[in-house]
Design a protein around this motif. Structure first.
Motif, PDB file in Angstrom:
ATOM      1  N   SER A 264       0.880  -1.103   0.081  1.00 50.93           N
ATOM      2  CA  SER A 264       0.133  -0.234   0.186  1.00 50.93           C
ATOM      3  C   SER A 264       0.740   1.334  -0.037  1.00 50.93           C
ATOM      4  CB  SER A 264      -1.171  -0.002   1.374  1.00 50.93           C
ATOM      5  OG  SER A 264      -0.262   0.118   2.307  1.00 50.93           O
ATOM      6  N   GLY A 265       1.986   1.153   0.587  1.00 57.87           N
ATOM      7  CA  GLY A 265       2.961   2.196   0.710  1.00 57.87           C
ATOM      8  C   GLY A 265       2.992   2.894   1.942  1.00 57.87           C
ATOM      9  N   TYR A 266       2.350   2.315   2.866  1.00 53.49           N
ATOM     10  CA  TYR A 266       2.561   3.013   4.197  1.00 53.49           C
ATOM     11  C   TYR A 266       3.660   2.463   5.131  1.00 53.49           C
ATOM     12  CZ  TYR A 266       0.624   4.888   8.668  1.00 53.49           C
ATOM     13  OH  TYR A 266       0.461   5.527   9.899  1.00 53.49           O
ATOM     14  N   MET A 267       3.974   1.372   4.878  1.00 52.13           N
ATOM     15  CA  MET A 267       5.276   1.030   5.549  1.00 52.13           C
ATOM     16  C   MET A 267       6.396   1.826   5.672  1.00 52.13           C
ATOM     17  SD  MET A 267       6.495  -1.215   7.708  1.00 52.13           S
ATOM     18  CE  MET A 267       5.741  -2.920   7.142  1.00 52.13           C
ATOM     19  N   ALA A 268       6.695   2.547   4.418  1.00 54.85           N
ATOM     20  CA  ALA A 268       7.576   3.674   4.203  1.00 54.85           C
ATOM     21  C   ALA A 268       7.360   4.765   5.063  1.00 54.85           C
ATOM     22  CB  ALA A 268       7.799   3.978   2.797  1.00 54.85           C
ATOM     23  N   ARG A 269       6.098   5.278   4.989  1.00 50.59           N
ATOM     24  CA  ARG A 269       5.742   6.261   6.053  1.00 50.59           C
ATOM     25  C   ARG A 269       5.813   6.027   7.452  1.00 50.59           C
ATOM     26  NH1 ARG A 269       3.542   6.358   1.040  1.00 50.59           N
ATOM     27  NH2 ARG A 269       2.929   8.336   0.111  1.00 50.59           N
ATOM     28  N   ILE A 270       5.734   4.829   8.051  1.00 52.64           N
ATOM     29  CA  ILE A 270       5.900   4.237   9.500  1.00 52.64           C
ATOM     30  C   ILE A 270       7.379   4.575   9.612  1.00 52.64           C
ATOM     31  CG2 ILE A 270       6.037   2.382  10.977  1.00 52.64           C
ATOM     32  CD1 ILE A 270       3.637   1.255   9.810  1.00 52.64           C
ATOM     33  N   ALA A 271       8.282   4.327   8.841  1.00 53.51           N
ATOM     34  CA  ALA A 271       9.604   4.316   8.815  1.00 53.51           C
ATOM     35  C   ALA A 271      10.009   5.849   8.972  1.00 53.51           C
ATOM     36  CB  ALA A 271      10.382   3.628   7.793  1.00 53.51           C
ATOM     37  N   PHE A 272       9.298   6.610   8.071  1.00 54.72           N
ATOM     38  CA  PHE A 272       9.755   8.123   7.976  1.00 54.72           C
ATOM     39  C   PHE A 272       9.372   8.864   9.333  1.00 54.72           C
ATOM     40  CE2 PHE A 272       7.786  12.200   6.866  1.00 54.72           C
ATOM     41  CZ  PHE A 272       8.888  12.836   6.867  1.00 54.72           C
ATOM     42  N   ILE A 273       8.034   8.509   9.682  1.00 52.47           N
ATOM     43  CA  ILE A 273       7.464   9.079  11.207  1.00 52.47           C
ATOM     44  C   ILE A 273       8.484   9.085  12.271  1.00 52.47           C
ATOM     45  CG2 ILE A 273       5.623   9.186  12.828  1.00 52.47           C
ATOM     46  CD1 ILE A 273       3.781   8.275  10.359  1.00 52.47           C
ATOM     47  N   LEU A 274       9.276   7.755  12.447  1.00 52.81           N
ATOM     48  CA  LEU A 274       9.819   7.357  13.662  1.00 52.81           C
ATOM     49  C   LEU A 274      11.349   7.498  13.415  1.00 52.81           C
ATOM     50  CD1 LEU A 274       7.596   4.726  15.093  1.00 52.81           C
ATOM     51  CD2 LEU A 274       7.792   7.015  15.927  1.00 52.81           C
ATOM     52  N   ASP A 275      11.755   7.420  12.112  1.00 51.70           N
ATOM     53  CA  ASP A 275      13.134   7.299  11.863  1.00 51.70           C
ATOM     54  C   ASP A 275      14.018   8.433  12.874  1.00 51.70           C
ATOM     55  OD1 ASP A 275      15.620   5.888  10.368  1.00 51.70           O
ATOM     56  OD2 ASP A 275      15.711   8.118   9.948  1.00 51.70           O
ATOM     57  N   ARG A 276      13.668   9.685  12.829  1.00 50.97           N
ATOM     58  CA  ARG A 276      14.466  10.589  13.425  1.00 50.97           C
ATOM     59  C   ARG A 276      14.757  10.188  14.965  1.00 50.97           C
ATOM     60  NH1 ARG A 276      14.299  16.460  11.410  1.00 50.97           N
ATOM     61  NH2 ARG A 276      14.100  16.104   9.086  1.00 50.97           N
ATOM     62  N   ILE A 277      13.792   9.673  15.552  1.00 51.61           N
ATOM     63  CA  ILE A 277      13.808   9.554  17.185  1.00 51.61           C
ATOM     64  C   ILE A 277      14.847   8.245  17.110  1.00 51.61           C
ATOM     65  CG2 ILE A 277      12.652   8.833  19.022  1.00 51.61           C
ATOM     66  CD1 ILE A 277      10.271  10.355  18.132  1.00 51.61           C
ATOM     67  N   LEU A 278      14.558   6.992  16.436  1.00 52.84           N
ATOM     68  CA  LEU A 278      14.955   6.030  16.737  1.00 52.84           C
ATOM     69  C   LEU A 278      16.594   5.999  16.323  1.00 52.84           C
ATOM     70  CD1 LEU A 278      12.348   3.252  15.681  1.00 52.84           C
ATOM     71  CD2 LEU A 278      13.109   4.093  18.023  1.00 52.84           C
ATOM     72  N   HIS A 279      16.963   6.783  15.149  1.00 52.34           N
ATOM     73  CA  HIS A 279      18.077   6.801  14.561  1.00 52.34           C
ATOM     74  C   HIS A 279      19.262   7.338  15.697  1.00 52.34           C
ATOM     75  CE1 HIS A 279      21.417   7.702  12.167  1.00 52.34           C
ATOM     76  NE2 HIS A 279      21.591   9.189  12.143  1.00 52.34           N
TER      77      HIS A 279
END
Length: 845
Positions: A386-401
């Motif tokens: 659907s394309g939402y998996m990439a958006r999950i990573a985008f939302i949380l990546d800054r914190i988890l990184h």
């Protein structure tokens, strides 16, 4: 006219393309059911291959990992490039997203430079049309000098055209020259390097000189290694490439690699301008309108939380409910295995039987997760397609990184049980999609810190003994401190043992939203689940054998064995005495027949519990009457006084036998290698105030977390005639021995950080492909957990704190350290994600 050589041999065709271009859907459409899923040698990247028949010959199709380029930054890029260089496919089908053509052309140019026969599969033509895009495929084919086929993969539209293009490209291999990109001011130096490479037969035989020249100027480490493999002395060529790149950078103030990327992007833009027409360039696409809500600063966390909850609810909660349906089937398989193995003895079972059933039970423990995996992988496939998996990573990546993790680490942590109730096995499995290898390893090694459902019983037991007045607060501390520790440990690992592991620039594309296909979702779910079953099945046997030996040997001493044998003989004498004068005693004339009767009774009672209806119970009784007519009066309900007396006597004998076997098993565990290890560990665990019983319970929980409470229930056994709960028994004994809430706190913190269970360690081995990392996943958490537990008990006791006070102190200290680490910025940046529709609007400008 005779067939050409190409038409009479097997064709090897590779599918190459960027993530989210519909490559997997196209692969499924071409190959149908004739597919095989494995891993590339030495790595955990999926290797999907299939075959189909075309014009009398077999076409083997290999789906390469999705990649944006053919550099050496990521594992997927290296795997794809290595396959193209070593396997030399007859044709490479470059799958492009027609609605995001400009981004995809960067990979196309690199494939053309490799000199391989290329066919462009322009997928998602329906999406491009919905976005108001019209593509002139004839002009695109002329610009690239390769055939171009329009497709709608999920509908199968254009499939036969693509097969024909593949066939024709294979027949024309070597007859046409591919398009070559002109690199402007860098072209002269590149041409000179290419000319020298073309004069070397070893290089010509291994790789395209043009492609190698470009990669050397880009300072690609893998390309330099390839040149060394081709030549005994490559220093002259490497020096020339380095001088050319340095001279260009000095003259232009731009690195050669950046210039190459810019030339590719410029050519892609020029091709878009001549081949693509937008009907309404200013129109806002559906994807952009949806993202205005899903990626809204305030709404994004709510949508993400809802998505995570749905995944957790459907896969873990509802999937676990389905295990109630599958478990009877697995239990039936165990019964079938038991009937094929040697029969059980009265007290001792043959080694073949006990080990065989141990293996079956170990396998069943893992196979019981299959319903969860089927649902989990289907949901992940839906999110990916659907394309939402990439958006999950985008939302949380800054914190988890900030802690060495990745945006896509979110799902594994959720599945592992962020607060309580998950399972580390599907959590570790879900790390497969994390593209950054360092972050992926950090996630694999920290997912087991999450609070899986099997940890809850021990927490409940100890809290109800030592923290009765503050249950909620202590459980909150335990539920959240594991997340804090996981982030801190991930940061520690990423700057220590994982620091040299490969990482990649954070390249993320937010693709257009697509409607997943039922066929594609189901196929991927079944494929991934089957891969899990096969891989785990090969590893579990070896690990389970080791655990079995450690729990069984050296066994009971001859004196203790004689003691249990005497008690068994007494029970048998009492049984026969109670049947004196009963005509049914004729059915058991000797010891062998008596053992058979007790085994039949035990199996019958187990099967009766599994009978889901009255009809099933009646059918079971009918089978017993038919297969064991002489034993039926001992088992089936009857008003006959002789039968009722025989049933009571048999029930008492079976209870005694079960009790004796349990006592023997418990004593064997205490005296086993693991049991003795528990006693020897007291010299180390004394600083956390663990005695040998706690040590044995923690060691046994390695096989399964639930075993901790079960083992404690055995070790803190109650006297004959008592009927107290485990909390009462364990609490009274431990408090009498001087144990306090500080000991319980140390045990719970140790358990929270304890190494993963057997099933999870097997999955760590599967996902990492390394026994070294599997061992590390056991040793490192053990050292960490013991250190934290020992410091907690020692410091808390020295300061005379209560258990709750010390728990609060540990929690606030960990939280403060987390905030300090989180506020420390990484020395390097991350590339921000770009929506696919941003490129589309740029192309139309």
């Amino acid at each position: 006219m005779p067939d050409s050589p190409a038409s009479s041999r097997r064709l090897l065709v590779a599918l190459a393309g960027q993530p989210n271009c519909g490559k997997s859907t196209l692969f499924n459409a071409l190959t149908g059911v004739h597919q095989h899923i494995a891993n590339y040698p030495g790595v955990t990247v999926d290797k999907k291959s299939g075959a189909y028949r075309d014009d009398g010959r077999t076409v083997e199709l290999v789906d390469l990992p999705g990649t944006y380029s053919l550099t050496s930054f990521s594992l997927e890029e290296r795997v794809a490039r290595e396959f193209l260089l070593t396997e030399r496919p007859d044709v490479v089908v470059n799958v492009l997203d027609a609605s995001n053509l400009r981004r995809g052309l960067h990979l196309t140019f690199q494939l053309l430079e490799m000199g391989v026969p290329v066919v462009i599969a322009l997928n998602m033509m329906d999406v491009a049309r919905r976005h108001g895009m019209t593509i002139d495929m004839a002009t695109l084919s002329r610009r690239l000098c390769v055939p171009v086929v329009g497709l709608v993969g999920h509908k199968g539209t254009g499939r036969e055209d693509l097969r024909r293009a593949i066939r024709e490209a294979a027949d024309r291999a070597g007859q046409t020259a591919p398009a070559t990109l002109n690199y402007g001011d860098l072209e002269e130096g590149m041409a000179a390097l290419q000319a020298r490479l073309s004069e070397l037969p070893s290089v010509q035989a291994a790789v395209s000189p043009r492609w190698l020249a470009v990669k050397l100027l880009e300072e690609d480490a893998e390309a330099e290694r390839l040149l060394h493999d081709c030549l005994t002395n490559a220093h002259g060529l490497l020096d020339q490439a380095r001088r050319t790149a340095e001279d260009f950078a000095h003259r232009k103030g731009l690195s050669a690699s950046d210039h190459v990327a810019g030339c590719r992007d410029h050519l892609a833009g020029d091709i878009m301008a001549t081949c693509v027409r937008h009907q309404d360039p200013g129109r806002v696409s559906l994807t952009e309108r949806v993202d205005r809500f899903l990626l809204n600063r305030w709404l994004a966390p709510l949508f993400l939380t809802l998505t995570v909850w749905v995944i957790y609810e459907l896969s873990i909660v509802q999937g676990y409910e389905l295990t109630k349906v599958t478990w009877p089937l697995l239990a039936g398989l165990r019964d079938l295995a038991g009937s094929a193995l040697p029969s059980a003895g009265f007290l001792h079972d043959p080694v073949a039987r006990s080990m065989g059933l141990w293996m079956v039970d170990s396998a069943n423990a893992l196979l019981n997760y299959v319903p969860i995996f089927l649902i989990l992988f289907a949901l992940i496939a839906i999110l990916e397609d659907s394309g939402y998996m990439a958006r999950i990573a985008f939302i949380l990546d800054r914190i988890l990184h900030r802690f060495g993790l990745h945006g896509q680490s979110t799902l594994p942590f959720i599945l592992g049980g962020v607060f309580a109730g998950g399972c580390a096995v599907p959590g570790v499995m879900a790390t497969k999609g994390i593209p950054d290898q360092r972050a992926r390893m950090a996630t694999i090694l920290t997912v087991p810190f999450m609070n899986c459902l099997a940890k809850v019983p021990l927490y409940t037991l100890l809290i109800n003994i030592y923290f009765v007045e503050t249950k909620g607060l202590v459980l909150f501390y335990l539920s959240t401190i594991t997340v804090i520790f996981a982030l801190l440990v991930a940061k520690l690992l990423s700057v220590s043992v994982l620091r040299n592991m490969e990482t990649a620039p954070f390249v993320m594309e937010l693709p257009h939203y697509h409607l997943p296909t039922v066929t594609g979702v189901l196929r991927r779910s079944f494929d991934r689940t089957w891969l899990y079953i096969k891989k785990v099945g090969t590893v579990v046997v070896a690990v389970a054998t080791v655990v079995y030996v450690l729990l069984q040997f050296p066994g009971l001493s001859p004196e203790r064995d004689a003691h249990y044998l005497t008690r068994a003989e007494t029970a048998i004498v009492d049984f026969r005495a109670s049947l004196e004068g009963n005509p049914l005693v004729a059915a058991i004339p000797d010891q062998a027949s008596l053992v058979t009767l007790v085994n039949v009774y035990t199996d019958y009672r187990a099967d009766r519990l599994l009978a889901s209806s009255r009809e099933a119970a009646q059918a079971l009784d009918a089978r017993i009457t038919e297969s064991h007519p002489a034993f039926a009066p001992f088992l089936l309900r009857s008003r006959d006084p002789h039968a009722r007396a025989a049933q009571k006597a048999l029930r008492d004998l079976a209870v005694t036998r079960k009790s004796l076997r349990r006592e023997m098993k418990d004593e064997r565990i205490v005296n086993s290698v693991l049991g003795q290890l528990g006693r020897s560990l007291e010299t180390v665990t004394q600083y956390a105030n663990f005695d040998w019983k706690i040590n044995v319970a923690l060691l046994s929980s390695f096989a399964a977390r639930e075993s901790s409470v079960a083992t404690l229930g055995v070790l803190f056994d109650q006297a004959e005639g008592e009927n107290r709960t485990l909390e009462d028994r364990m609490g009274a004994e431990q408090k009498a021995a001087g144990y306090t809430a500080m000991t319980a706190l140390a045990v719970m913190l140790f358990f929270a950080l304890y190494p993963p269970c057997l099933a999870t360690t097997i999955m760590v081995r599967v996902q990492t492909g390394s026994y070294r990392w599997m061992v590390f996943s056991i040793v490192f958490p053990t050292v960490l957990a013991l250190t934290v537990a020992s410091l907690t008990y020692t410091v808390g006791t020295a300061l005379n704190l209560t258990g709750l006070q010390m728990m609060t102190a540990v929690y606030l200290s960990a939280l403060g350290l987390l905030l300090m680490v989180g506020l420390f910025r990484q020395p390097f940046g991350r590339t921000l994600a770009r929506p696919a529709y941003a490129d589309a609007r740029q192309d139309g400008a």
